[in-house]
Design an enzyme around this catalytic site. Sequence first.
Site, short mmCIF file in Angstrom:
data_model
loop_
_atom_site.label_atom_id
_atom_site.label_comp_id
_atom_site.label_asym_id
_atom_site.label_seq_id
_atom_site.Cartn_x
_atom_site.Cartn_y
_atom_site.Cartn_z
N ARG A 82 0.83 -1.20 0.00
CA ARG A 82 0.00 0.00 0.00
C ARG A 82 0.87 1.26 0.00
O ARG A 82 0.57 2.24 -0.67
CB ARG A 82 -0.95 -0.03 1.21
CG ARG A 82 -2.06 0.99 1.12
CD ARG A 82 -3.13 0.73 2.17
NE ARG A 82 -2.60 0.85 3.52
CZ ARG A 82 -3.27 0.51 4.62
NH1 ARG A 82 -4.50 0.03 4.52
NH2 ARG A 82 -2.72 0.66 5.82
N LYS A 184 -2.73 6.47 1.29
CA LYS A 184 -2.53 6.86 2.69
C LYS A 184 -1.56 8.04 2.75
O LYS A 184 -0.43 7.91 3.20
CB LYS A 184 -2.04 5.67 3.50
CG LYS A 184 -2.56 5.66 4.91
CD LYS A 184 -2.33 4.33 5.59
CE LYS A 184 -2.69 4.40 7.05
NZ LYS A 184 -4.14 4.40 7.33
N GLU A 220 -16.40 6.10 4.13
CA GLU A 220 -15.73 5.61 5.34
C GLU A 220 -15.67 6.75 6.35
O GLU A 220 -16.27 7.80 6.14
CB GLU A 220 -14.34 5.07 5.00
CG GLU A 220 -13.39 6.09 4.38
CD GLU A 220 -11.95 5.56 4.31
OE1 GLU A 220 -11.45 5.04 5.31
OE2 GLU A 220 -11.34 5.70 3.24
C1 LIG Z 1 -5.23 3.62 7.54
C2 LIG Z 1 -6.63 3.90 7.18
C3 LIG Z 1 -7.66 2.97 7.38
C4 LIG Z 1 -7.45 1.65 8.07
O1 LIG Z 1 -6.59 0.81 7.38
P1 LIG Z 1 -5.90 -0.43 8.12
O2 LIG Z 1 -4.97 -0.98 7.11
O3 LIG Z 1 -6.98 -1.38 8.47
O4 LIG Z 1 -5.24 0.10 9.33
C5 LIG Z 1 -8.94 3.31 6.94
N1 LIG Z 1 -9.19 4.49 6.35
C6 LIG Z 1 -8.24 5.42 6.17
C7 LIG Z 1 -8.60 6.70 5.53
C8 LIG Z 1 -6.93 5.15 6.56
O5 LIG Z 1 -5.99 6.08 6.37
#
Ligand SMILES: *Cc1c(COP(=O)(O)O)cnc(C)c1O
Length: 341
Positions: A82, A184, A220
């Site tokens: 990622r 991210k 989300e």
């Molecule tokens: C990091 C993140 C998540 C959760 O991802 P994980 O890999 O499960 O920790 C969900 N939404 C956003 C916007 C994120 O930055």
Amino acid sequence: MEKKNIDWGSLGFSYTKTDSRYVSYWKDNQWDDGAMVEDANVTINESAGVLQYAQTCFEGLKAYTTIDGKVVAFRPDLNAQRMYDTAHRLLMPPFPHDRFIDALDKLVKANLAFVPPYGSGATLYIRPYLFGSGPVIGVAPAPEYTFRMFCTPVGPYFKSGIKPLKLQVSEFDRAAPRGTGHIKGGLNYAMSLYAGHEAHKNGFAENLYLDAATQSFVEETGGANFIFVTKDNKVVTPKSPSILPSITRRSLMYVAKEILHLETEERPVPLDEVAEFAEGGLCGTAAVISPIGSITTKKGVIYLPSGMEKMGPITQKLYDTLTGIQMGRLEAPEGWIHTIA
Ligand SMILES: *Cc1c(COP(=O)(O)O)cnc(C)c1O
């Protein structure tokens, strides 16, 4: 291994400085060999790309002490991938997968005294990040980059135990349809702070963001994906190109289908459908799953039938199974557990 004198049970989700961290620099088109260093401070040029144009991204994962005393990380290959994808989208040199895992091993081994013991409720949170450290003035990718990884012991994300959360539908958007919601990057968080502050001021734990184009589908929260359970025990998660692909959510969907033998669906979820669900939860590395109690919308408040006191039964099963796998109490699917020490 002699552990540090830390009251593991009272740790919050906050930063504690550990002994050492991993650093690697990218210059002249290549990554250097990388090394562990003791200094927790970062010194960069005043015109660094990260400072001027927010060219930065990060990851988050955890190391655990398992029931049999090993120290393991959960699916770090997916964090490596990622971060690779995120770096590509932000025109940063991706940090190679094998180097990412090697950095993780070195970091955790050097800080073993900070890995919370099994059963303490605490874990070692690991924060890899990558940023433009070379100087820019015109808008352009930075000429030099820094990759770093540090760790910090953390307590449970929600200290008061897992009480269902009150959410509100945000008036703001998190991600544009062809934007950067799926990566991210620090940029997604900088612009969510204001909306998050508003939510807290209004008495809500988190914002639920709708899709920016139609304001009708669930996306989300600022930092966690959604899963829902229908009244006939189907596990449903929203699908959209602007949702960040949570590793916890992907793992929970696998657990639901392959281990708990539930029906699963990844598809667009209209906000109007949420009132029909039996249970809901937020999923991410920090808290694994946080159950949803209510969602305040423009048209009124949706109370999920699982109530405001505890997790719904399917959410609880998903939580117990995934944490059981992470802590070594249950057998893990192939490749999910990376043993470090
Ligand atoms: C990091 C993140 C998540 C959760 O991802 P994980 O890999 O499960 O920790 C969900 N939404 C956003 C916007 C994120 O930055």
